[in-house]
Scaffold this motif. Structure first.
Motif, PDB file in Angstrom:
ATOM      1  N   ASP A  34       2.750  -6.006   2.088  1.00  0.00           N
ATOM      2  CA  ASP A  34       2.348  -5.798   3.475  1.00  0.00           C
ATOM      3  C   ASP A  34       0.827  -5.871   3.549  1.00  0.00           C
ATOM      4  O   ASP A  34       0.137  -4.955   3.095  1.00  0.00           O
ATOM      5  CB  ASP A  34       2.862  -4.440   3.942  1.00  0.00           C
ATOM      6  CG  ASP A  34       2.514  -4.154   5.384  1.00  0.00           C
ATOM      7  OD1 ASP A  34       2.003  -5.042   6.081  1.00  0.00           O
ATOM      8  OD2 ASP A  34       2.771  -3.013   5.823  1.00  0.00           O
ATOM      9  N   THR A  35       0.295  -6.945   4.118  1.00  0.00           N
ATOM     10  CA  THR A  35      -1.150  -7.147   4.140  1.00  0.00           C
ATOM     11  C   THR A  35      -1.860  -6.086   4.975  1.00  0.00           C
ATOM     12  O   THR A  35      -2.968  -5.676   4.630  1.00  0.00           O
ATOM     13  CB  THR A  35      -1.499  -8.546   4.686  1.00  0.00           C
ATOM     14  OG1 THR A  35      -0.878  -8.721   5.963  1.00  0.00           O
ATOM     15  CG2 THR A  35      -1.006  -9.628   3.747  1.00  0.00           C
ATOM     16  N   ILE A  36      -1.234  -5.623   6.052  1.00  0.00           N
ATOM     17  CA  ILE A  36      -1.856  -4.593   6.882  1.00  0.00           C
ATOM     18  C   ILE A  36      -1.969  -3.291   6.088  1.00  0.00           C
ATOM     19  O   ILE A  36      -3.011  -2.627   6.093  1.00  0.00           O
ATOM     20  CB  ILE A  36      -1.069  -4.370   8.186  1.00  0.00           C
ATOM     21  CG1 ILE A  36      -1.009  -5.658   9.019  1.00  0.00           C
ATOM     22  CG2 ILE A  36      -1.655  -3.218   8.988  1.00  0.00           C
ATOM     23  CD1 ILE A  36      -2.354  -6.164   9.488  1.00  0.00           C
ATOM     24  N   ALA A  37      -0.924  -2.916   5.385  1.00  0.00           N
ATOM     25  CA  ALA A  37      -0.946  -1.696   4.571  1.00  0.00           C
ATOM     26  C   ALA A  37      -1.994  -1.810   3.466  1.00  0.00           C
ATOM     27  O   ALA A  37      -2.694  -0.836   3.172  1.00  0.00           O
ATOM     28  CB  ALA A  37       0.431  -1.427   3.976  1.00  0.00           C
ATOM     29  N   GLU A  40      -5.392  -1.301   5.123  1.00  0.00           N
ATOM     30  CA  GLU A  40      -5.587   0.104   5.476  1.00  0.00           C
ATOM     31  C   GLU A  40      -5.866   0.955   4.245  1.00  0.00           C
ATOM     32  O   GLU A  40      -6.707   1.857   4.279  1.00  0.00           O
ATOM     33  CB  GLU A  40      -4.373   0.624   6.237  1.00  0.00           C
ATOM     34  CG  GLU A  40      -4.287   0.061   7.646  1.00  0.00           C
ATOM     35  CD  GLU A  40      -3.040   0.499   8.385  1.00  0.00           C
ATOM     36  OE1 GLU A  40      -2.140   1.102   7.764  1.00  0.00           O
ATOM     37  OE2 GLU A  40      -2.964   0.220   9.590  1.00  0.00           O
ATOM     38  N   GLU A  41      -5.187   0.660   3.136  1.00  0.00           N
ATOM     39  CA  GLU A  41      -5.430   1.391   1.894  1.00  0.00           C
ATOM     40  C   GLU A  41      -6.850   1.125   1.380  1.00  0.00           C
ATOM     41  O   GLU A  41      -7.527   2.034   0.911  1.00  0.00           O
ATOM     42  CB  GLU A  41      -4.404   0.986   0.839  1.00  0.00           C
ATOM     43  CG  GLU A  41      -4.567   1.723  -0.462  1.00  0.00           C
ATOM     44  CD  GLU A  41      -3.548   1.286  -1.519  1.00  0.00           C
ATOM     45  OE1 GLU A  41      -3.757   1.650  -2.691  1.00  0.00           O
ATOM     46  OE2 GLU A  41      -2.563   0.595  -1.177  1.00  0.00           O
ATOM     47  N   GLU A  44      -9.166   3.148   3.505  1.00  0.00           N
ATOM     48  CA  GLU A  44      -8.988   4.577   3.226  1.00  0.00           C
ATOM     49  C   GLU A  44      -9.664   4.987   1.913  1.00  0.00           C
ATOM     50  O   GLU A  44     -10.227   6.077   1.809  1.00  0.00           O
ATOM     51  CB  GLU A  44      -7.484   4.872   3.147  1.00  0.00           C
ATOM     52  CG  GLU A  44      -7.130   6.316   3.164  1.00  0.00           C
ATOM     53  CD  GLU A  44      -5.617   6.493   3.213  1.00  0.00           C
ATOM     54  OE1 GLU A  44      -5.082   7.114   2.274  1.00  0.00           O
ATOM     55  OE2 GLU A  44      -5.001   5.988   4.162  1.00  0.00           O
ATOM     56  N   CYS A  45      -9.673   4.119   0.921  1.00  0.00           N
ATOM     57  CA  CYS A  45     -10.212   4.452  -0.398  1.00  0.00           C
ATOM     58  C   CYS A  45     -11.681   4.060  -0.560  1.00  0.00           C
ATOM     59  O   CYS A  45     -12.277   4.329  -1.592  1.00  0.00           O
ATOM     60  CB  CYS A  45      -9.381   3.775  -1.483  1.00  0.00           C
ATOM     61  SG  CYS A  45      -7.687   4.354  -1.542  1.00  0.00           S
ATOM     62  N   TRP A  46     -12.279   3.430   0.435  1.00  0.00           N
ATOM     63  CA  TRP A  46     -13.659   2.962   0.370  1.00  0.00           C
ATOM     64  C   TRP A  46     -14.590   4.166   0.452  1.00  0.00           C
ATOM     65  O   TRP A  46     -14.626   4.878   1.446  1.00  0.00           O
ATOM     66  CB  TRP A  46     -13.913   2.011   1.522  1.00  0.00           C
ATOM     67  CG  TRP A  46     -15.124   1.149   1.420  1.00  0.00           C
ATOM     68  CD1 TRP A  46     -16.243   1.371   0.690  1.00  0.00           C
ATOM     69  CD2 TRP A  46     -15.334  -0.080   2.115  1.00  0.00           C
ATOM     70  NE1 TRP A  46     -17.137   0.360   0.877  1.00  0.00           N
ATOM     71  CE2 TRP A  46     -16.613  -0.544   1.753  1.00  0.00           C
ATOM     72  CE3 TRP A  46     -14.580  -0.830   2.992  1.00  0.00           C
ATOM     73  CZ2 TRP A  46     -17.139  -1.730   2.239  1.00  0.00           C
ATOM     74  CZ3 TRP A  46     -15.104  -1.996   3.483  1.00  0.00           C
ATOM     75  CH2 TRP A  46     -16.366  -2.448   3.104  1.00  0.00           C
TER      76      TRP A  46
END
Length: 61
Positions: A34-37, A40-41, A44-46
């Motif tokens: 899932d490219t969107i997931a 988003e991950e 979120e981890c940046w």
């Protein structure tokens, strides 16, 4: 050593005289993630994520 070249590619239906039975079968494959997931991950981890502003009047880079 890298090599750049140009190639003309045709769909098999646009050609004549090629026996389709001699062409090996290939499995069509689409992304299995899932490219969107994934995006988003990543956000979120940046750790030093720049500010993200939505609904702006023009693009910012």
């Amino acid at each position: 050593m890298p090599f750049f070249g140009y190639y003309t590619v045709f769909n098999l239906k646009q050609t004549e005289g090629i026996d389709e039975s001699k062409i090996p079968a290939t499995d069509a494959c689409d992304h299995d993630f899932d490219t969107i997931a994934q995006a988003e991950e990543l956000i979120e981890c940046w750790t030093d994520l720049p500010e993200i502003r939505l609904d702006q009047s023009h693009a910012f880079y």
